[in-house]
Scaffold this motif. Structure first.
Motif: not given
Ligand code: PLP
Length: 394
Positions: A105, A179, A241, A331
């Motif tokens: 992601a 998150n 992701s 979380y």
């Molecule tokens: N977006 C959020 C909200 C995340 O918590 C994370 C990783 O913890 C990411 C993006 C990045 O994810 P990736 O490991 O797929 O790059």
């Protein structure tokens, strides 16, 4: 050297700092001396479907294909499998020729920001938010504009978001499940946000994009559902992701899905391909791409997270803490018993407990507890949270 890059590299994130601190304390004082709830690294292994698919691919696919370059935007059959999965599962618009495979992601977001933003463009994000958004947006020449979410539920404040949109707004970035809060944005709120973006796009004479960051899509509890955004708004980019759903964070695989009927869809997709090219994010790892069609819709054992969530939420509430009940992700967002969450963390450290102050997520007065750990870690940590609560007379 580029001074801004040096600054970014020299300063460790608080999460990384605490992670290193935990390692040092454990090495000195033993495994149970510190319980580390700082990092969102899944401790539950990938499902068997992943290794079965990889073994099958290694045995059956010509190595020069399995390990070779794919098209820059990803293997066409893999993208077709993803598009069909999204159409069949969510009844949502999706097309292979508007999907771009990425290393997780993080790359999906970075590419999307570079594809859309011009210097000074603003990205509105409900707070609390994932701290890397600021780095990614600023790296693409944009400005991040956090808007505090509603107290209590931590749902996006739709009225405040509408009021913040101006002629510089290029996109609204949402993350559901969230998150650090675990909140899931419900259908009514997504519909209201879509209506706001339609109206404001008309008012300002520019397309305002909706970008969904969805690495936690499958990690939901008590029957919560995550609305699929292309069903609600045309000018949508979904960043997905497999890091969390399949516990493959280290393998780096995900994708961008652009709504196939987005305004100027071919040009926007070309901009996505151009941004990927200019950032060097082409041909996402091929073996991981080829694994995807075998694993779509599968998850690692989320029952472990579900159990942790219940134990933690009920335990902490019974000790007198105030927490947002997480509907998804792994979380829990806990109200700090004193206004300064860093002071709370310092007291917690003395009990061998580590978590991340909400300040780093743009939401002071709270802390994030990452419960992607084994059940017994929660069991062992709860008495320490209880002792900490007593210090505050909760
Ligand atoms: N977006 C959020 C909200 C995340 O918590 C994370 C990783 O913890 C990411 C993006 C990045 O994810 P990736 O490991 O797929 O790059």
């Amino acid at each position: 050297m580029n001074e801004r890059m040096r600054g970014l590299g020299a300063k460790k994130s608080i999460i990384r700092e605490l992670f290193e601190y935990a390692k040092t304390v454990r090495a000195e004082k033993g495994a149970d001396s510190v319980f580390d709830f700082t990092i969102g690294n899944p401790s539950v292994g990938a499902p068997d479907a992943v290794s079965e698919a990889l073994i099958h691919l290694i045995k059956t696919m010509p190595p020069e294909v399995l390990h070779g370059y794919t098209s820059a935007q990803g293997d066409p059959a893999v993208r077709e499998a993803i598009a069909a999965y999204v159409r069949d599962t969510f009844g949502a618009p999706a097309a292979a020729d508007k999907i771009y495979m990425t290393v997780g992601a993080a790359a999906a977001l970075t590419i999307s920001f570079h594809a859309i933003l011009n210097p000074g463009d603003e990205v509105i994000v409900p707070a609390p938010y994932f701290p890397e958004y600021k780095v990614f947006v600023e790296g693409a020449g944009g400005v991040l504009r956090p808007i505090p979410s509603l107290k209590g539920s931590l749902a996006p404040d739709v009225d405040a978001i509408a009021a913040a949109i101006n002629e510089k707004t290029a996109m609204l970035l949402i993350n559901s499940p969230n998150n650090p809060s675990g909140a899931v944005i419900d259908e009514a709120t997504v519909s209201r946000l879509a209506a706001v973006l339609e109206e404001k796009s008309r008012a300002y004479g520019r397309t305002i994009f909706l970008v969904g960051d969805e690495p936690y899509r499958e990690l939901v509890y008590d029957g919560a559902t995550v609305p699929y955004l292309t069903n609600y708004y045309k000018n949508t980019i979904v960043c997905y992701s497999f890091s969390k759903s399949l516990s493959l964070a280290g393998e780096r695989i995900g994708y961008i899905l652009l709504h196939p009927e987005c305004e100027n869809a071919n040009d926007i997709y070309a901009a996505i391909c151009g941004a990927g090219r200019s950032l060097g994010y082409v041909c996402a790892p091929s073996m991981l791409q080829f694994m995807i069609p075998y694993c779509l819709g599968k998850t690692s054992d989320i029952e472990i997270y579900a159990k942790n969530r219940t134990m933690l939420y009920e335990g902490l509430s019974s000790f007198g803490y105030e927490a947002v009940k997480p509907e998804g992700a792994f979380y829990l967002f806990l109200k700090s018993p004193e206004p300064d969450a860093y002071a709370f963390l310092e007291k917690a450290k003395k009990h061998g407990l580590l978590f991340v102050p909400g300040d780093d997520f743009g939401y002071p007065g709270y802390v994030r507890i990452a419960y992607c750990v084994q059940n017994e870690t929660i069991e062992k940590a709860l008495p320490r949270f209880e002792a900490l609560a007593k210090e505050y007379n909760l």
